[in-house]
Scaffold this active site. Structure first.
Site, PDB file in Angstrom:
ATOM      1  N   SER A 136      -8.474  10.079  18.134  1.00 18.17           N
ATOM      2  CA  SER A 136      -8.022  10.957  19.208  1.00 18.17           C
ATOM      3  C   SER A 136      -9.173  11.795  19.730  1.00 18.17           C
ATOM      4  O   SER A 136     -10.080  12.169  18.976  1.00 18.17           O
ATOM      5  CB  SER A 136      -6.926  11.889  18.694  1.00 18.17           C
ATOM      6  N   TYR A 149      -4.422  18.590  13.227  1.00 16.14           N
ATOM      7  CA  TYR A 149      -4.354  17.207  13.714  1.00 16.14           C
ATOM      8  C   TYR A 149      -5.756  16.721  14.080  1.00 16.14           C
ATOM      9  O   TYR A 149      -6.191  15.644  13.664  1.00 16.14           O
ATOM     10  CB  TYR A 149      -3.412  17.167  14.926  1.00 16.14           C
TER      11      TYR A 149
HETATM   12  N1  LIG Z   1       0.247   9.520  22.685  1.00 14.01           N
HETATM   13  C1  LIG Z   1      -0.928  10.109  22.835  1.00 14.01           C
HETATM   14  O1  LIG Z   1      -1.172  10.815  23.813  1.00 14.01           O
HETATM   15  C2  LIG Z   1      -2.008   9.920  21.793  1.00 14.01           C
HETATM   16  C3  LIG Z   1      -3.248  10.462  22.085  1.00 14.01           C
HETATM   17  C4  LIG Z   1      -4.273  10.294  21.166  1.00 14.01           C
HETATM   18  C5  LIG Z   1      -4.042   9.593  20.003  1.00 14.01           C
HETATM   19  N2  LIG Z   1      -2.817   9.086  19.727  1.00 14.01           N
HETATM   20  C6  LIG Z   1      -2.648   8.350  18.466  1.00 14.01           C
HETATM   21  O2  LIG Z   1      -2.190   7.043  18.711  1.00 14.01           O
HETATM   22  C7  LIG Z   1      -1.418   6.596  17.597  1.00 14.01           C
HETATM   23  C8  LIG Z   1      -0.096   6.053  18.073  1.00 14.01           C
HETATM   24  O3  LIG Z   1       0.683   7.107  18.637  1.00 14.01           O
HETATM   25  P1  LIG Z   1       1.843   6.887  19.700  1.00 14.01           P
HETATM   26  O4  LIG Z   1       1.468   7.642  20.883  1.00 14.01           O
HETATM   27  O5  LIG Z   1       2.140   5.449  19.793  1.00 14.01           O
HETATM   28  O6  LIG Z   1       3.022   7.715  19.038  1.00 14.01           O
HETATM   29  P2  LIG Z   1       4.290   7.224  18.205  1.00 14.01           P
HETATM   30  O7  LIG Z   1       5.029   6.214  18.982  1.00 14.01           O
HETATM   31  O8  LIG Z   1       4.988   8.454  17.785  1.00 14.01           O
HETATM   32  O9  LIG Z   1       3.635   6.506  16.941  1.00 14.01           O
HETATM   33  C9  LIG Z   1       3.341   7.157  15.741  1.00 14.01           C
HETATM   34  C10 LIG Z   1       3.776   6.235  14.641  1.00 14.01           C
HETATM   35  O10 LIG Z   1       3.400   6.746  13.373  1.00 14.01           O
HETATM   36  C11 LIG Z   1       4.459   6.436  12.480  1.00 14.01           C
HETATM   37  N3  LIG Z   1       4.453   7.259  11.279  1.00 14.01           N
HETATM   38  C12 LIG Z   1       4.378   8.590  11.181  1.00 14.01           C
HETATM   39  N4  LIG Z   1       4.432   8.957   9.893  1.00 14.01           N
HETATM   40  C13 LIG Z   1       4.561   7.809   9.157  1.00 14.01           C
HETATM   41  C14 LIG Z   1       4.680   7.514   7.778  1.00 14.01           C
HETATM   42  N5  LIG Z   1       4.655   8.482   6.861  1.00 14.01           N
HETATM   43  N6  LIG Z   1       4.805   6.225   7.419  1.00 14.01           N
HETATM   44  C15 LIG Z   1       4.836   5.258   8.319  1.00 14.01           C
HETATM   45  N7  LIG Z   1       4.717   5.467   9.634  1.00 14.01           N
HETATM   46  C16 LIG Z   1       4.581   6.735  10.039  1.00 14.01           C
HETATM   47  C17 LIG Z   1       5.690   6.694  13.290  1.00 14.01           C
HETATM   48  O11 LIG Z   1       6.796   6.061  12.680  1.00 14.01           O
HETATM   49  P3  LIG Z   1       8.329   6.553  12.892  1.00 14.01           P
HETATM   50  O12 LIG Z   1       8.808   5.830  14.102  1.00 14.01           O
HETATM   51  O13 LIG Z   1       9.020   6.113  11.643  1.00 14.01           O
HETATM   52  O14 LIG Z   1       8.284   8.041  13.048  1.00 14.01           O
HETATM   53  C18 LIG Z   1       5.276   6.051  14.604  1.00 14.01           C
HETATM   54  O15 LIG Z   1       5.522   4.680  14.603  1.00 14.01           O
HETATM   55  C19 LIG Z   1      -1.300   7.802  16.668  1.00 14.01           C
HETATM   56  O16 LIG Z   1      -2.283   7.702  15.679  1.00 14.01           O
HETATM   57  C20 LIG Z   1      -1.615   8.968  17.562  1.00 14.01           C
HETATM   58  O17 LIG Z   1      -2.126  10.057  16.838  1.00 14.01           O
HETATM   59  C21 LIG Z   1      -1.788   9.205  20.628  1.00 14.01           C
END
Ligand SMILES: NC(=O)c1ccc[n+]([C@@H]2O[C@H](COP(=O)([O-])OP(=O)(O)OC[C@H]3O[C@@H](n4cnc5c(N)ncnc54)[C@H](OP(=O)(O)O)[C@@H]3O)[C@@H](O)[C@H]2O)c1
Ligand SMILES: Cc1cc2nc3c(=O)[nH]c(=O)nc-3n(C[C@H](O)[C@H](O)[C@H](O)COP(=O)(O)OP(=O)(O)OC[C@H]3O[C@@H](n4cnc5c(N)ncnc54)[C@H](O)[C@@H]3O)c2cc1C
Lengths: 242, 442
Positions: A136, A149
């Site tokens: 990130s 974070y």
């Molecule tokens: N969206 C943004 O703007 C953004 C920006 C920068 C970086 N990121 C990074 O990109 C990645 C994907 O994020 P996203 O935007 O796709 O959000 P997301 O859909 O909320 O994905 C996060 C995932 O992490 C899983 N997770 C959390 N805790 C867990 C655990 N203990 N065991 C197994 N799975 C777990 C969640 O599973 P559940 O469905 O079970 O909760 C979910 O599938 C993340 O690393 C995030 O930090 C996102």
């Protein structure tokens, strides 16, 4: 074709990446704690793209279970994507030991450990594979609004850079995606600036192109490379409120 | 997150809380009083804007089951039509009914009971739905079909999201041998000829629709082009196309930038009409790919912005067969008399009533007209409302942004009571509320 393993099988960005690769016939394994939804996602990949796809249960905070999964996968995947992440309200976790443990484990310890284990397997089995971590821009410089974070993501960046060097000779590539703002369930409650906000599909295309070209290192969507550079170069006296 | 939302027409805009849908089982918990589902926001007006909360179904886009023998498919309701086609056309399957854009969700297609260029043969989309699953407030998921909970089924098809959130849809895709169509175009000199040619085309072709020339005046009013098409069997595919029996959607879409001044005006309209005419009539018999034939407007993304920040209004009505000829003539005449121009006018004949309590189609004719939002427009549309009402016609809610509640109530006199009663009886009226339902007293 060897498979793609997605750690965080219900992640919006991760799902988009899995689809982009399944489209060209690549088998997919989805590891998620909500295995019901992950199985539905796997069925979707099977029906849409006609590829083998399956779901396995994994709560990444159970590090031993994660390692067992990684060691047990046969054959060794060629692409491993860690898309797990947790973006808490900073104030809620600031001095809460359990919250801190969780933010560090989900954003740093677990993805770093599992990708490291996969990287070693790839090297040992002669798989010239790809490790993809979702980092990130928040990890490029601490911010008052989300520094736990950001710190965990910074740890992940450092680990991935180390892994990249370690695995260079084995031909295993290591990408650290820093997607900027992405419209997903993680950010659904936030107002994001349209010009700087990508869709999960945009990120998937970016990752697909980088993997296909065999690239390594940090990976930004177009405007964010510049944003990140400015953020990092900004003198501390001016960086009071970014 | 609180945002300001509009439909495809860019007007009206309302503030609402936009929430992405969680997995189906968790949706009931997300339903607060004043919620409505939103698919891909292609309804023109205020149908997909909740008074309090708008539940965006985009994340519900899994294909859950598919049987290649029968073409039976179960999908989550947020799946986009364009993604469905991309995945299944290469295997020889096509949706039995599609609207004029592929940027719609399957849930939106059910909720508006959409019609396509084949309505005279295939009916509307709801006619091909075998089963629906609805998320309801009391924590329940309810399945309905024409035989199981049939009253829920008929209230939901064409029910504009006011009976629950559709989470799953089972329907049957049809088999096609190619993604190409044989198309025939014919110019018509006036309204009578256009209507006649359309009726004739329907007898011979699977798909038939007419485009009316907005710049035709006087006795030529209602002149246009009748377009008719059939799916092309593999054996009839011209040799040079054999290599690509299932062409992909057109890539490289042109995006219309948001402009401060609307480029759509009187002058550009007559140029555009002429251009369209020339292109359509260059080759009267031709082979066209599915994307061009079904979704000609999708090539220019964001074209709705060409009307400028004020947005535009689409007025689509249906009138029964009997008075249709007179009504269509009168409508075109009123538009001309007020000196207004419709930028797009599409005429189509409907085959039969839809299955839904509030389905739009009826046995008769439908005309869709796009208007830039000008000062004189409300008065014209009020006049058209009266004509439609007197003829026993109705307005398409998926396109509506401005119909007065009183007019709506009179147009739907025969059907509205049952729908309102159903909503009341099942405690839906309090929970599912859009700006459209509040405006129309639905
Ligand atoms: N969206 C943004 O703007 C953004 C920006 C920068 C970086 N990121 C990074 O990109 C990645 C994907 O994020 P996203 O935007 O796709 O959000 P997301 O859909 O909320 O994905 C996060 C995932 O992490 C899983 N997770 C959390 N805790 C867990 C655990 N203990 N065991 C197994 N799975 C777990 C969640 O599973 P559940 O469905 O079970 O909760 C979910 O599938 C993340 O690393 C995030 O930090 C996102
Ligand atoms: C260029 C263009 C051409 C068109 N051509 C045609 C045409 O030829 N024929 C035709 O019939 N229509 C046509 N339409 C209208 C369009 O098909 C409908 O408005 C359709 O409902 C849009 O789908 P959507 O997913 O964007 O729905 P939205 O606009 O998001 O929502 C429309 C309605 O459906 C409800 N809804 C959406 N998803 C759900 C769900 N999961 N559960 C319950 N309710 C839901 C909403 O509450 C709302 O009332 C056209 C629209 C455009 C922009």
């Amino acid at each position: 074709m060897r498979s793609l393993l997605l750690i965080g099988g219900t992640s919006d960005i991760g799902t988009a990446i899995a689809r982009r690769f399944a489209r060209e016939g690549r088998p997919v394994v989805l590891a998620a704690r909500d295995v019901g939804e992950a199985e539905a996602a796997a069925a979707d990949l099977r029906h849409r793209f006609g590829v083998p796809a399956r779901a396995v249960a994994l709560d990444v905070r159970d590090l031993e279970a994660g390692l067992e999964l990684v060691h047990g996968l046969e054959p060794c995947p060629e692409i491993a994507v860690a898309a797990v992440g947790w973006l808490p309200e900073q104030a809620a976790v600031r001095e809460d030991p359990e919250g801190v443990r969780r933010v560090v484990e989900v954003n740093f310890t677990a993805p770093a450990l599992l990708l490291a284990a996969l990287g070693r397997r790839m090297a040992e089995e002669g798989v010239r594979g790809h490790l993809v971590a979702l980092g990130s821009v928040a990890g490029d410089r601490g911010r008052a609004s989300n520094w736990w974070y950001g710190a965990a993501k910074a740890g992940l960046h450092a680990a991935m850079e180390g892994l990249r060097q370690e695995l260079l000779d084995a031909g295993v590539r290591v990408l650290t995606v820093r997607p900027g703002f992405v419209r997903t369930k993680m950010t659904a409650h936030l107002a994001l600036p349209p010009f700087l906000t990508s869709t999960p599909e945009d990120i998937a295309r970016l990752v697909h192109r980088a993997v296909t070209k065999g690239r390594s290192g940090p990976l930004y969507p177009f405007p964010w490379r510049l944003v990140s550079l400015l953020v990092r170069l900004l003198p501390a006296s001016l960086a009071r409120r970014i | 997150m609180r945002v300001e939302l509009s439909g495809f027409g860019g007007w009206p805009r309302h503030r609402t809380e936009l929430v992405p849908a969680p997995p189906p089982a968790r949706i009931p918990a997300a339903l607060v009083p004043g919620t409505v589902a939103r698919g891909n926001g292609r309804a023109y007006g205020d149908a997909a804007i909740g008074t309090v909360r708008t539940l965006w179904t985009g994340p519900l886009d899994f294909v859950e089951a598919f049987d290649a023998q029968s073409g039976r498919i179960t999908v989550r309701a947020g799946l986009l039509l364009s993604d469905l086609i991309a995945a299944f056309l290469p295997r020889g399957f096509f949706p039995p009914v599609v609207p004029g854009t592929r940027q719609v969700s399957l849930g939106g297609m059910v909720a508006a009971d959409v019609h396509g260029k084949n309505h005279h043969r295939a009916g509307s989309f709801g006619d091909h739905v075998e089963e629906l699953e609805l998320a309801l407030p009391e924590g329940t998921l309810l399945r309905c079909s024409p035989t199981r909970n049939p009253e829920w089924f008929s209230a939901t098809v064409g029910g504009m999201g006011l009976t629950g959130v559709i989470v799953r849809i089972t329907l049957r895709l049809m088999r096609v041998e190619t993604g190409w169509l044989s198309v025939r175009a014919a110019a018509t000199p006036d309204l009578a000829a256009t209507m006649q040619a359309l009726v004739a085309a329907e007898r011979a072709f699977e798909y038939a629709v007419a485009w009316l020339d907005g710049s035709a005046r006087g006795p030529r009013r209602g002149a246009g082009i009748v377009l008719a098409g059939d799916h092309l069997p593999l054996a009839e595919l011209p040799g040079d196309l054999r290599a690509v029996p299932f062409p992909p959607a057109r890539g490289g879409r042109i995006t219309m930038p948001p402009l401060p001044v609307p480029p759509v005006n009187r002058l550009s309209l007559s140029v555009l009409n002429r251009l369209y005419r020339t292109v359509q009539l260059r080759r009267l018999e031709r082979v066209e790919d599915w994307d061009r034939w079904f979704f000609p407007l999708d090539a220019l993304s964001g074209w709705n912005r060409a009307y400028g920040p004020g947005g535009f209004v689409q007025y689509q009505f249906a009138v029964p067969e009997g008075p249709a000829r007179g009504v269509l003539g009168a409508v075109l005449e009123r538009i001309a008399r007020r000196g207004l121009r419709s930028s797009l006018a599409v005429l189509k004949r409907f085959g039969r009533e839809g299955r839904g309590l509030l389905s739009f189609p009826l046995r008769g004719w439908t005309l869709a007209l796009d208007f830039p939002r000008t000062r004189d427009l409300p008065a014209l549309l009020a006049e058209l409302d009266r004509i439609v009402l007197e003829a026993g016609g109705r307005i398409y809610l998926a396109k509506d942004a401005r119909l007065p509640a009183a007019t709506f109530a009179r147009m739907e006199e025969g059907r509205l009571g049952r729908f309102l009663d159903f909503r009341e009886r099942h405690g839906l009226a309090r929970v599912f509320r859009s700006h459209l339902s509040d405006r129309l007293g639905l």
